[in-house]
Motif scaffolding. Sequence first.
Motif, PDB file in Angstrom:
ATOM      1  N   ARG A   5     -37.170  49.336 -54.570  1.00  0.00           N
ATOM      2  CA  ARG A   5     -38.030  50.232 -54.931  1.00  0.00           C
ATOM      3  C   ARG A   5     -38.255  49.687 -56.421  1.00  0.00           C
ATOM      4  O   ARG A   5     -39.326  49.840 -57.097  1.00  0.00           O
ATOM      5  CB  ARG A   5     -37.424  51.516 -55.288  1.00  0.00           C
ATOM      6  CG  ARG A   5     -37.292  52.510 -54.235  1.00  0.00           C
ATOM      7  CD  ARG A   5     -36.884  53.978 -54.431  1.00  0.00           C
ATOM      8  NE  ARG A   5     -35.311  53.642 -54.965  1.00  0.00           N
ATOM      9  CZ  ARG A   5     -34.672  54.531 -55.690  1.00  0.00           C
ATOM     10  NH1 ARG A   5     -35.101  55.565 -56.105  1.00  0.00           N
ATOM     11  NH2 ARG A   5     -33.424  54.315 -55.950  1.00  0.00           N
ATOM     12  N   LYS A  24     -50.951  59.764 -58.498  1.00  0.00           N
ATOM     13  CA  LYS A  24     -49.884  59.848 -57.321  1.00  0.00           C
ATOM     14  C   LYS A  24     -48.872  58.696 -57.813  1.00  0.00           C
ATOM     15  O   LYS A  24     -47.590  58.899 -57.969  1.00  0.00           O
ATOM     16  CB  LYS A  24     -50.186  59.611 -56.071  1.00  0.00           C
ATOM     17  CG  LYS A  24     -49.311  59.717 -55.190  1.00  0.00           C
ATOM     18  CD  LYS A  24     -49.656  59.401 -53.689  1.00  0.00           C
ATOM     19  CE  LYS A  24     -48.611  59.248 -52.648  1.00  0.00           C
ATOM     20  NZ  LYS A  24     -48.814  59.006 -51.501  1.00  0.00           N
ATOM     21  N   CYS A  26     -48.429  57.010 -60.659  1.00  0.00           N
ATOM     22  CA  CYS A  26     -47.910  57.305 -61.941  1.00  0.00           C
ATOM     23  C   CYS A  26     -46.885  58.283 -61.827  1.00  0.00           C
ATOM     24  O   CYS A  26     -45.605  57.841 -62.637  1.00  0.00           O
ATOM     25  CB  CYS A  26     -48.912  57.811 -63.022  1.00  0.00           C
ATOM     26  SG  CYS A  26     -50.102  56.668 -63.404  1.00  0.00           S
ATOM     27  N   ARG A  27     -46.700  59.387 -61.024  1.00  0.00           N
ATOM     28  CA  ARG A  27     -45.889  60.290 -61.184  1.00  0.00           C
ATOM     29  C   ARG A  27     -44.511  59.605 -60.434  1.00  0.00           C
ATOM     30  O   ARG A  27     -43.232  59.671 -60.953  1.00  0.00           O
ATOM     31  CB  ARG A  27     -46.142  61.364 -60.244  1.00  0.00           C
ATOM     32  CG  ARG A  27     -47.219  62.209 -61.017  1.00  0.00           C
ATOM     33  CD  ARG A  27     -47.413  63.430 -60.007  1.00  0.00           C
ATOM     34  NE  ARG A  27     -48.566  64.144 -60.589  1.00  0.00           N
ATOM     35  CZ  ARG A  27     -49.880  64.485 -59.788  1.00  0.00           C
ATOM     36  NH1 ARG A  27     -49.798  64.108 -58.293  1.00  0.00           N
ATOM     37  NH2 ARG A  27     -50.886  65.066 -60.288  1.00  0.00           N
ATOM     38  N   GLU A  28     -44.880  58.805 -59.510  1.00  0.00           N
ATOM     39  CA  GLU A  28     -43.669  58.069 -58.697  1.00  0.00           C
ATOM     40  C   GLU A  28     -42.920  57.218 -59.767  1.00  0.00           C
ATOM     41  O   GLU A  28     -41.649  57.076 -59.620  1.00  0.00           O
ATOM     42  CB  GLU A  28     -44.196  57.408 -57.621  1.00  0.00           C
ATOM     43  CG  GLU A  28     -43.076  56.439 -56.926  1.00  0.00           C
ATOM     44  CD  GLU A  28     -43.711  55.491 -55.674  1.00  0.00           C
ATOM     45  OE1 GLU A  28     -43.078  54.421 -55.471  1.00  0.00           O
ATOM     46  OE2 GLU A  28     -44.884  55.356 -55.582  1.00  0.00           O
ATOM     47  N   GLU A  30     -43.059  57.309 -63.056  1.00  0.00           N
ATOM     48  CA  GLU A  30     -42.303  58.004 -64.097  1.00  0.00           C
ATOM     49  C   GLU A  30     -41.039  58.655 -63.498  1.00  0.00           C
ATOM     50  O   GLU A  30     -40.015  58.585 -64.506  1.00  0.00           O
ATOM     51  CB  GLU A  30     -43.458  58.927 -64.759  1.00  0.00           C
ATOM     52  CG  GLU A  30     -44.507  58.343 -65.396  1.00  0.00           C
ATOM     53  CD  GLU A  30     -45.716  59.271 -65.983  1.00  0.00           C
ATOM     54  OE1 GLU A  30     -45.725  60.332 -65.395  1.00  0.00           O
ATOM     55  OE2 GLU A  30     -46.432  58.717 -66.589  1.00  0.00           O
ATOM     56  N   ARG A  31     -40.902  59.285 -62.437  1.00  0.00           N
ATOM     57  CA  ARG A  31     -39.843  59.613 -61.879  1.00  0.00           C
ATOM     58  C   ARG A  31     -38.904  58.571 -61.557  1.00  0.00           C
ATOM     59  O   ARG A  31     -37.639  58.652 -62.092  1.00  0.00           O
ATOM     60  CB  ARG A  31     -39.864  60.203 -60.258  1.00  0.00           C
ATOM     61  CG  ARG A  31     -40.495  61.804 -60.509  1.00  0.00           C
ATOM     62  CD  ARG A  31     -40.416  62.269 -59.171  1.00  0.00           C
ATOM     63  NE  ARG A  31     -40.936  61.634 -58.124  1.00  0.00           N
ATOM     64  CZ  ARG A  31     -42.327  61.590 -57.790  1.00  0.00           C
ATOM     65  NH1 ARG A  31     -43.163  62.629 -58.150  1.00  0.00           N
ATOM     66  NH2 ARG A  31     -42.694  61.192 -56.603  1.00  0.00           N
ATOM     67  N   HIS A  32     -39.083  57.261 -61.262  1.00  0.00           N
ATOM     68  CA  HIS A  32     -38.174  56.266 -61.167  1.00  0.00           C
ATOM     69  C   HIS A  32     -37.650  55.803 -62.609  1.00  0.00           C
ATOM     70  O   HIS A  32     -36.413  55.494 -62.689  1.00  0.00           O
ATOM     71  CB  HIS A  32     -39.056  55.155 -60.434  1.00  0.00           C
ATOM     72  CG  HIS A  32     -38.180  53.997 -60.219  1.00  0.00           C
ATOM     73  ND1 HIS A  32     -36.934  53.795 -59.153  1.00  0.00           N
ATOM     74  CD2 HIS A  32     -37.856  52.756 -60.825  1.00  0.00           C
ATOM     75  CE1 HIS A  32     -36.378  52.716 -59.187  1.00  0.00           C
ATOM     76  NE2 HIS A  32     -36.832  52.184 -60.363  1.00  0.00           N
ATOM     77  N   LYS A  34     -37.180  57.455 -65.256  1.00  0.00           N
ATOM     78  CA  LYS A  34     -36.079  58.423 -65.655  1.00  0.00           C
ATOM     79  C   LYS A  34     -34.721  57.916 -65.413  1.00  0.00           C
ATOM     80  O   LYS A  34     -33.861  58.277 -66.417  1.00  0.00           O
ATOM     81  CB  LYS A  34     -36.063  59.877 -65.274  1.00  0.00           C
ATOM     82  CG  LYS A  34     -37.747  60.366 -65.945  1.00  0.00           C
ATOM     83  CD  LYS A  34     -37.764  61.789 -65.362  1.00  0.00           C
ATOM     84  CE  LYS A  34     -39.039  62.563 -66.056  1.00  0.00           C
ATOM     85  NZ  LYS A  34     -39.345  63.870 -65.649  1.00  0.00           N
TER      86      LYS A  34
END
Length: 82
Positions: A5, A24, A26-28, A30-32, A34
């Motif tokens: 990943r 979509k 960007c969200r993935e 940004e979650r990663h 964190k």
Amino acid sequence: MPDRRCKRIFAMLSEYLNAELPVKNCRELERHLKGCRPCIAYLDSLKRTVEACRRYQVRKAPPPARKVREALLLAIEQRKGG
């Protein structure tokens, strides 16, 4: 240690910084980010590199001195066998 990943995230970071990444993704990303220290470190490094490149201004090199130019031309001619 970065996993598969992370490699995918690394590949998206430039587009992310340039605001060219689809929402979509960007969200993935940004979650990663964190919870992934290697990716956070890589992003920070990439940001610093981009900022340094933007500050850097290429200057035109001055022409070589006459003696240097003559020596280069002579060396070129000698290589050609002339």
